[in-house]
Design a protein around this motif. Sequence first.
Motif, short mmCIF file in Angstrom:
data_model
loop_
_atom_site.label_atom_id
_atom_site.label_comp_id
_atom_site.label_asym_id
_atom_site.label_seq_id
_atom_site.Cartn_x
_atom_site.Cartn_y
_atom_site.Cartn_z
N LEU A 291 0.83 -1.21 0.00
CA LEU A 291 0.00 0.00 0.00
C LEU A 291 0.86 1.26 0.00
O LEU A 291 0.55 2.25 -0.68
N THR A 292 1.95 1.23 0.73
CA THR A 292 2.80 2.42 0.89
C THR A 292 3.51 2.80 -0.40
O THR A 292 3.62 3.99 -0.74
N VAL A 293 4.01 1.81 -1.14
CA VAL A 293 4.76 2.13 -2.36
C VAL A 293 3.86 2.64 -3.48
O VAL A 293 4.35 3.14 -4.49
N GLN A 294 2.54 2.55 -3.30
CA GLN A 294 1.62 3.02 -4.33
C GLN A 294 1.14 4.45 -4.08
O GLN A 294 0.20 4.91 -4.73
N ARG A 295 1.80 5.13 -3.16
CA ARG A 295 1.47 6.52 -2.90
C ARG A 295 2.74 7.29 -2.56
O ARG A 295 3.80 6.69 -2.43
N ASP A 296 2.64 8.58 -2.44
CA ASP A 296 3.79 9.39 -2.06
C ASP A 296 3.96 9.26 -0.55
O ASP A 296 3.58 10.13 0.22
N GLY A 297 4.54 8.15 -0.14
CA GLY A 297 4.54 7.80 1.27
C GLY A 297 5.92 7.60 1.87
O GLY A 297 6.14 6.61 2.59
N LYS A 298 6.82 8.51 1.59
CA LYS A 298 8.17 8.36 2.12
C LYS A 298 8.18 8.31 3.64
O LYS A 298 8.84 7.45 4.25
N ASP A 299 7.43 9.20 4.28
CA ASP A 299 7.38 9.20 5.74
C ASP A 299 6.72 7.93 6.27
O ASP A 299 7.15 7.37 7.29
N LEU A 300 5.67 7.50 5.57
CA LEU A 300 5.00 6.25 5.97
C LEU A 300 5.95 5.06 5.84
O LEU A 300 5.95 4.16 6.69
N PHE A 301 6.74 5.07 4.78
CA PHE A 301 7.71 3.98 4.58
C PHE A 301 8.73 3.95 5.71
O PHE A 301 9.04 2.87 6.25
N THR A 302 9.23 5.11 6.08
CA THR A 302 10.20 5.19 7.17
C THR A 302 9.60 4.69 8.49
O THR A 302 10.24 3.96 9.25
N GLU A 303 8.35 5.08 8.74
CA GLU A 303 7.66 4.63 9.94
C GLU A 303 7.44 3.12 9.93
O GLU A 303 7.60 2.44 10.94
N LEU A 304 7.08 2.62 8.74
CA LEU A 304 6.85 1.19 8.58
C LEU A 304 8.12 0.39 8.86
O LEU A 304 8.10 -0.64 9.54
N LYS A 305 9.24 0.87 8.35
CA LYS A 305 10.53 0.21 8.60
C LYS A 305 10.81 0.14 10.09
O LYS A 305 11.23 -0.91 10.61
N SER A 306 10.57 1.24 10.76
CA SER A 306 10.85 1.29 12.20
C SER A 306 9.91 0.38 12.98
O SER A 306 10.33 -0.35 13.89
N ARG A 307 8.63 0.41 12.62
CA ARG A 307 7.63 -0.37 13.34
C ARG A 307 7.90 -1.88 13.25
O ARG A 307 7.71 -2.62 14.21
N TYR A 308 8.35 -2.32 12.05
CA TYR A 308 8.54 -3.76 11.83
C TYR A 308 10.00 -4.20 11.91
O TYR A 308 10.31 -5.36 11.63
N LYS A 309 10.88 -3.31 12.35
CA LYS A 309 12.30 -3.68 12.46
C LYS A 309 12.52 -4.89 13.37
O LYS A 309 13.36 -5.75 13.06
N PRO A 310 11.78 -5.03 14.48
CA PRO A 310 11.97 -6.23 15.30
C PRO A 310 11.64 -7.53 14.56
O PRO A 310 12.12 -8.59 14.93
N LEU A 311 10.82 -7.43 13.51
CA LEU A 311 10.41 -8.62 12.77
C LEU A 311 11.49 -9.07 11.79
O LEU A 311 11.81 -10.25 11.70
N TYR A 312 12.07 -8.10 11.05
CA TYR A 312 12.98 -8.48 9.97
C TYR A 312 14.42 -8.06 10.20
O TYR A 312 15.31 -8.45 9.44
N GLY A 313 14.68 -7.29 11.26
CA GLY A 313 15.97 -6.64 11.41
C GLY A 313 17.17 -7.55 11.56
O GLY A 313 18.30 -7.13 11.28
#
Length: 333
Positions: free
Chosen positions: A247-269
């Motif tokens: 969903l994020t890559v289909q919009r101008d969502g740079k800030d959302l992408f950064t937040e998403l990375k941070s939120r799920y970092k414990p999952l994939y980090g």
Amino acid sequence: MSGKGLEKTLQKLRASVNDGKYYEAQQMYRTVARRYNKQGNFADTIRLLHDGSVLLFQHKQYGSASDLANYMLDTYKLAHTPVDETSLDRIVELLNLFPTADNSRKAFISNAFKWSKNEGNFPEGDPELHDFVGTMLFNEKKFNLAEDHLLLGNNHSAEVIGKLAYQWAEDEKVQWKGVYLARVVFQYLANKDIHHASLAFQNFVKTAGFQTIVAESKVRRAPADSEASSVPVFSDPWMNFTQLLLLTVQRDGKDLFTELKSRYKPLYGNETNFVELIDDIGLAFFNIPKPRKQGNMLQEMMASLFSGGAPGAGGNPLLGLGGGNATSGAELD
């Protein structure tokens, strides 16, 4: 050579095979093919070798059949035969005749892709051929090999790879099956391929069934949307992460992408391959520079002096996740 002359030659060679003179027939096929090629009669050579290979396969003479099949591909290359429906159909027909466990099939596949790279429009090989080979390997449950081809295929390949990801996860009995979905979708997105990533996601969810959905959430797919649409919330955090990323890559969502990375970092980090793919996606869609790799300067200098090479960073294999550090309570925002 006239059509009548070729037919007469084919009848003679077929009779030799049907009489059980397999080695003699194989050598005759090769001899006639060499003569045709010297004359520049490549179309006759191709028909001759294809016909002989099919017939020898039917007689279970797999070594001889494989030899003629590869000779046909060598003639494809010599003649600069274009990658089209006719030339691909011959290859597909022969591939269907190879026994599953025959080692020579691998060499034939490799040879076919070399030709399609040289004579086609795709540097990684023809997508239709990748789709056929990938689907064939998927049906044989050779998931790792199948995935490599399906990622380079077409729309059908993306649908199949969604099913493959779920079945592979089922076979491996991992805690969070969505990790297999993520590895596929992230690879598509790293190449900025939203369409195939979405097809893979949809078919994984369809294969998984409704048991993975625990709730629904409302999202606006773009800032200009007046109404929010419903999206499922899954019990599997990897599926939620993958959906949010799509969903994020289909919009101008740079800030959302950064937040998403941070939120799920414990999952994939802790998984190097996933970290790199996420960074590739950030660069592809939002022009976020990839982090520079930090190394030990003294170690690198010593490695350079003694030609040993700098030590590489470790990391678990891409599939070695098992869901052990997954945040099961992750929610779709």
